[in-house]
Design a protein around this motif. Structure first.
Motif, PDB file in Angstrom:
ATOM      1  N   GLU A 358       0.819  -1.203   0.000  1.00 56.90           N
ATOM      2  CA  GLU A 358       0.000   0.000   0.000  1.00 56.90           C
ATOM      3  C   GLU A 358       0.860   1.263   0.000  1.00 56.90           C
ATOM      4  N   ALA A 359       1.921   1.253   0.823  1.00 60.27           N
ATOM      5  CA  ALA A 359       2.795   2.427   0.880  1.00 60.27           C
ATOM      6  C   ALA A 359       3.486   2.653  -0.455  1.00 60.27           C
ATOM      7  N   PHE A 360       3.926   1.578  -1.096  1.00 63.19           N
ATOM      8  CA  PHE A 360       4.551   1.707  -2.410  1.00 63.19           C
ATOM      9  C   PHE A 360       3.553   2.246  -3.424  1.00 63.19           C
ATOM     10  N   GLN A 361       2.359   1.681  -3.447  1.00 59.89           N
ATOM     11  CA  GLN A 361       1.338   2.131  -4.401  1.00 59.89           C
ATOM     12  C   GLN A 361       0.991   3.597  -4.174  1.00 59.89           C
ATOM     13  N   ARG A 362       0.889   3.990  -2.929  1.00 60.21           N
ATOM     14  CA  ARG A 362       0.562   5.381  -2.602  1.00 60.21           C
ATOM     15  C   ARG A 362       1.680   6.314  -3.065  1.00 60.21           C
ATOM     16  N   SER A 363       2.927   5.871  -2.894  1.00 62.67           N
ATOM     17  CA  SER A 363       4.060   6.721  -3.275  1.00 62.67           C
ATOM     18  C   SER A 363       4.173   6.910  -4.785  1.00 62.67           C
ATOM     19  N   GLY A 365       1.422   6.933  -6.781  1.00 63.76           N
ATOM     20  CA  GLY A 365       0.154   7.419  -7.308  1.00 63.76           C
ATOM     21  C   GLY A 365      -0.693   6.332  -7.932  1.00 63.76           C
ATOM     22  N   LEU A 366      -0.495   5.091  -7.501  1.00 63.77           N
ATOM     23  CA  LEU A 366      -1.253   3.961  -8.032  1.00 63.77           C
ATOM     24  C   LEU A 366      -2.485   3.697  -7.169  1.00 63.77           C
ATOM     25  N   PRO A 367      -3.461   2.981  -7.684  1.00 64.64           N
ATOM     26  CA  PRO A 367      -4.584   2.569  -6.847  1.00 64.64           C
ATOM     27  C   PRO A 367      -4.064   1.759  -5.654  1.00 64.64           C
TER      28      PRO A 367
END
Length: 381
Positions: A358-363, A365-367
């Motif tokens: 989740e942290a990677f996706q958030r960083s 800009g991914l869902p």
């Protein structure tokens, strides 16, 4: 009816695995002590106080004397955290591959071999006395408390009385409270030393109080059946005695991976597409300790690894996301290398790995899904 450790284990068998993201209430956990959570400390509760007063009034019916009960409850209290944990045991089914990744991890094998060597004389004496494979005893020790490193710090009198008062399984936990008080009355330990899991499982191999009364032994000969001591001898002997009384056959293997060298027995394949195993009557004896095929396989395979055997020859199929264990390990390694710590690289996708995803996706800009996938693995390089 005597409530066995097996009965208790049905609801607790995999509870610790969730935390690994772990009998007796069997919890598979990482090594090292954990601080006691704030909600596992006593708080004021008038309803609980009234219940304790009523229990003390009928304690004599169980053969308990006033002095024992008064001393035990002097420092006991209502623990809100045990009620929360009892009511929120999430039903989940972890794959056998994931279970074994934790139960028979390289760390658990290495620590098991070291512990077995350090207590070789004790294990040899136990095998001679009870006829139970010493490596099986060691493996149960490893799964139940990580070889004594995680025996539990929750006061058993407080935990069992809180759950008896709560009432969801009131009769069961009152029987555990009564048994715990009888242990104190017998002089085997003190209330201060009688600590365990939030549900009252105690010592190196996580006996519940009723099982302790039925099966614990004083192997050291000091007059106390001390499963709480840093010395694991009485706890290991009690486990050997439990298995011996549960139908363990001396000299018979528990089973093994199907193929050359496997003993005669029944064939099981707990995970579709995964390895098959041949199991004997001693596999059933292990299941009396915890009524789970995964647990019994974990014990058997860990015991074999402690004895020098190698890992499984067979492989497991990709998971529902199309990822093999090697893929999941690579995913964890790459996330951690990028600064998104997965808390370990064992190939088991748990809460820590999902938070890292989740942290990677958030960083980026991914869902934000927290879900592992082949596409995510490729995107990590």
């Amino acid at each position: 009816m005597m409530i066995s450790r097996r009965t208790f284990g049905l609801g607790m068998a995999l509870s610790g695995l969730a935390a690994c993201g772990t009998p007796g209430a069997t919890r598979l956990r990482s090594s090292g002590p954990a601080p006691l959570a704030d909600d596992l400390r006593p708080v004021s509760n008038p309803g609980y106080d009234a219940w304790v007063a009523a229990f003390r009034g009928r304690a004599g019916q169980y053969g308990l004397n006033d002095a024992t009960v008064a001393a035990a409850f002097r420092s006991a209290g209502y623990l809100p955290g045990v009620v929360t944990r009892d009511r929120n045991q999430t039903e989940f089914k972890r794959s056998l591959e994931d279970y074994l990744s934790i139960a028979v991890s390289d760390e658990r094998v290495a620590k098991g071999r070291a512990a077995f060597a350090a207590h070789r004389a004790t294990f040899s004496a136990l095998e001679s006395r009870y006829g139970v494979d010493a490596r099986i005893i060691a493996a149960i020790w490893g799964l139940e408390s990580f070889y004594g490193e995680r025996r539990g710090d929750v006061p058993v009198i407080s935990a069992t009385s809180t759950l008896a008062y709560d009432g969801r399984r009131g009769q069961f936990f009152e029987s555990q409270l009564v048994a715990a008080l009888k242990i104190l009355q017998n002089g085997d330990t003190t209330a201060a030393r009688m600590t365990g899991s939030w549900a009252g499982a105690m010592g190196h191999t996580q006996f519940i109080p009723t099982t302790y009364l039925a099966h614990a032994v004083d192997f050291t000969g000091d007059g106390r059946r001390d499963i709480w001591s840093d010395d694991p001898t009485d706890a290991l002997a009690s486990t050997a005695n439990y298995l011996a009384q549960s139908g363990w056959t001396r000299g018979l293997r528990w089973g093994g991976e199907a193929g050359a060298g496997a003993p005669a027995g029944s064939v099981i394949q707990p995970q579709a597409g995964g390895p098959s195993f041949v199991v004997t009557g001693n596999f059933g004896a292990i299941k009396r300790y915890n009524n789970s095929d995964s647990y019994a396989l974990g014990v058997g395979l860990l015991a074999d690894r402690i004895g020098g055997a190698g890992p499984l020859r067979g492989s497991f199929p990709p998971d529902a996301n199309g990822l093999t264990k090697a893929d999941r390990i690579a995913l964890q390694q790459r996330l951690t290398a990028l600064g998104f710590d997965t808390g370990g690289t064992d190939g088991v996708i748990g809460a820590n790995t999902r938070r890292a995803i989740e942290a990677f996706q958030r960083s980026r800009g991914l869902p934000v899904t927290g879900e592992p996938s082949l596409a995510l693995l490729r995107s990590l390089g």
